[in-house]
Write a protein that holds these residues in place. Structure first.
Motif, PDB file in Angstrom:
ATOM      1  N   ARG A   1      -6.185 -15.053   9.048  1.00  0.00           N
ATOM      2  CA  ARG A   1      -5.743 -14.177  10.133  1.00  0.00           C
ATOM      3  C   ARG A   1      -6.550 -12.891  10.135  1.00  0.00           C
ATOM      4  O   ARG A   1      -7.351 -12.656   9.220  1.00  0.00           O
ATOM      5  N   ILE A   2      -6.307 -12.032  11.136  1.00  0.00           N
ATOM      6  CA  ILE A   2      -7.062 -10.783  11.220  1.00  0.00           C
ATOM      7  C   ILE A   2      -6.670  -9.866  10.070  1.00  0.00           C
ATOM      8  O   ILE A   2      -5.562  -9.957   9.529  1.00  0.00           O
ATOM      9  N   THR A   3      -7.566  -8.959   9.702  1.00  0.00           N
ATOM     10  CA  THR A   3      -7.357  -8.109   8.534  1.00  0.00           C
ATOM     11  C   THR A   3      -6.341  -6.995   8.782  1.00  0.00           C
ATOM     12  O   THR A   3      -5.723  -6.517   7.853  1.00  0.00           O
ATOM     13  N   LYS A   4      -6.178  -6.558  10.013  1.00  0.00           N
ATOM     14  CA  LYS A   4      -5.281  -5.456  10.385  1.00  0.00           C
ATOM     15  C   LYS A   4      -5.616  -4.164   9.651  1.00  0.00           C
ATOM     16  O   LYS A   4      -4.743  -3.361   9.353  1.00  0.00           O
ATOM     17  N   ALA A   5      -6.888  -3.962   9.357  1.00  0.00           N
ATOM     18  CA  ALA A   5      -7.338  -2.711   8.771  1.00  0.00           C
ATOM     19  C   ALA A   5      -7.473  -1.681   9.887  1.00  0.00           C
ATOM     20  O   ALA A   5      -7.542  -2.021  11.061  1.00  0.00           O
TER      21      ALA A   5
ATOM     22  N   PRO B   1     -11.485 -11.781  11.272  1.00  0.00           N
ATOM     23  CA  PRO B   1     -10.665 -12.648  10.427  1.00  0.00           C
ATOM     24  C   PRO B   1     -10.907 -12.426   8.937  1.00  0.00           C
ATOM     25  O   PRO B   1     -12.005 -12.062   8.517  1.00  0.00           O
ATOM     26  N   ARG B   2      -9.848 -12.632   8.146  1.00  0.00           N
ATOM     27  CA  ARG B   2      -9.983 -12.592   6.685  1.00  0.00           C
ATOM     28  C   ARG B   2     -10.773 -13.812   6.231  1.00  0.00           C
ATOM     29  O   ARG B   2     -10.673 -14.871   6.836  1.00  0.00           O
ATOM     30  N   ARG B   3     -11.519 -13.648   5.135  1.00  0.00           N
ATOM     31  CA  ARG B   3     -12.289 -14.775   4.604  1.00  0.00           C
ATOM     32  C   ARG B   3     -11.999 -14.897   3.121  1.00  0.00           C
ATOM     33  O   ARG B   3     -11.987 -13.902   2.402  1.00  0.00           O
ATOM     34  N   TRP B   4     -11.755 -16.106   2.691  1.00  0.00           N
ATOM     35  CA  TRP B   4     -11.630 -16.429   1.266  1.00  0.00           C
ATOM     36  C   TRP B   4     -12.748 -17.389   0.937  1.00  0.00           C
ATOM     37  O   TRP B   4     -12.828 -18.485   1.510  1.00  0.00           O
ATOM     38  N   GLN B   5     -13.606 -16.989   0.016  1.00  0.00           N
ATOM     39  CA  GLN B   5     -14.741 -17.829  -0.334  1.00  0.00           C
ATOM     40  C   GLN B   5     -14.815 -17.983  -1.847  1.00  0.00           C
ATOM     41  O   GLN B   5     -14.666 -17.003  -2.585  1.00  0.00           O
ATOM     42  N   SER B   6     -15.037 -19.219  -2.275  1.00  0.00           N
ATOM     43  CA  SER B   6     -15.222 -19.494  -3.686  1.00  0.00           C
ATOM     44  C   SER B   6     -15.960 -20.826  -3.807  1.00  0.00           C
ATOM     45  O   SER B   6     -15.411 -21.871  -3.436  1.00  0.00           O
ATOM     46  N   GLY B   7     -17.175 -20.781  -4.270  1.00  0.00           N
ATOM     47  CA  GLY B   7     -17.957 -22.011  -4.409  1.00  0.00           C
ATOM     48  C   GLY B   7     -18.179 -22.671  -3.067  1.00  0.00           C
ATOM     49  O   GLY B   7     -18.787 -22.108  -2.168  1.00  0.00           O
ATOM     50  N   MET B   8     -17.663 -23.881  -2.907  1.00  0.00           N
ATOM     51  CA  MET B   8     -17.813 -24.624  -1.654  1.00  0.00           C
ATOM     52  C   MET B   8     -16.684 -24.339  -0.670  1.00  0.00           C
ATOM     53  O   MET B   8     -16.698 -24.833   0.445  1.00  0.00           O
ATOM     54  N   THR B   9     -15.687 -23.574  -1.090  1.00  0.00           N
ATOM     55  CA  THR B   9     -14.530 -23.288  -0.245  1.00  0.00           C
ATOM     56  C   THR B   9     -14.801 -22.071   0.624  1.00  0.00           C
ATOM     57  O   THR B   9     -15.235 -21.030   0.116  1.00  0.00           O
ATOM     58  N   ASP B  10     -14.557 -22.205   1.924  1.00  0.00           N
ATOM     59  CA  ASP B  10     -14.692 -21.077   2.853  1.00  0.00           C
ATOM     60  C   ASP B  10     -13.533 -21.169   3.839  1.00  0.00           C
ATOM     61  O   ASP B  10     -13.545 -21.995   4.750  1.00  0.00           O
ATOM     62  N   ILE B  11     -12.535 -20.332   3.633  1.00  0.00           N
ATOM     63  CA  ILE B  11     -11.340 -20.366   4.469  1.00  0.00           C
ATOM     64  C   ILE B  11     -11.311 -19.118   5.340  1.00  0.00           C
ATOM     65  O   ILE B  11     -11.447 -17.995   4.843  1.00  0.00           O
ATOM     66  N   THR B  12     -11.148 -19.316   6.638  1.00  0.00           N
ATOM     67  CA  THR B  12     -11.019 -18.211   7.583  1.00  0.00           C
ATOM     68  C   THR B  12      -9.543 -18.050   7.912  1.00  0.00           C
ATOM     69  O   THR B  12      -8.887 -19.002   8.335  1.00  0.00           O
TER      70      THR B  12
END
Length: 171
Positions: free
Chosen positions: A68-72, A55-66
């Motif tokens: 969809r898949i990366t499709k790499a 899964p893709r991850r977006w992280q910034s400070g206290m935010t951690d969002i998982t």
């Protein structure tokens, strides 16, 4: 050229008997040709990220969002692994530890997320089998003897056959 294709069919026919459920010759050859060198992955779990099944991850400070898949990576390998995982979870009649694990995930989340998780695990299993040169055993340990192997194959084939349904008689 004729000898190479004949040799390839013999190799794939013998290798599918020791493959995980849902993995046939086409899936195995697609995976093997795309990976090319298994030693480039230091850990087996790295192949899941390479195939784009994490899964893709977006992280910034206290935010951690998982997300969809990366499709790499190679889309053909991802499609083949996804189809193999879908056949394990949907069409395979024999309950394996891999299928049970995937069905538990499907109960918690959704069937598509479970299929992606099983396909990622399937990629890890295929790479580990390729690196170690061992066959797939659903029980976690290989049979002690050829007689144990024959008896396990016999019980598996007996489980595949469903008992005949009794016919209702109408008078």
């Amino acid at each position: 050229m004729r000898g190479a294709s004949c040799n390839l069919s013999i190799r794939t026919r013998s290798s599918t008997h020791s493959a995980p459920p849902g993995v046939g010759a086409i899936v195995a050859l697609t995976f093997r040709s795309a990976v090319d060198n298994p030693d480039r992955f230091p850990r087996s779990r790295d192949v899941g990220a390479w195939a784009g099944l994490t899964p893709r991850r977006w992280q910034s400070g206290m935010t951690d969002i998982t997300g969809r898949i990366t499709k790499a990576g190679d889309p053909h390998v991802r499609v083949m692994l996804f189809e193999a995982a879908a056949s394990i979870l949907g069409r395979a009649r024999v309950m394996s530890p891999l299928k049970a694990w995937g069905l538990r995930i499907a109960q918690r989340t959704s069937m598509k997320k479970a299929i992606v998780a099983v396909s990622r695990k399937l990629a890890m299993i295929l790479l580990a089998m390729w690196k170690s040169g061992t066959a797939y055993w659903a029980t976690g340990r290989p049979p002690a003897s050829a007689q144990d192997l024959a008896s396990s194959m016999m019980t598996t084939s007996m489980r595949l056959r469903a008992p005949p349904k009794p016919r209702a008689r109408h008078h």
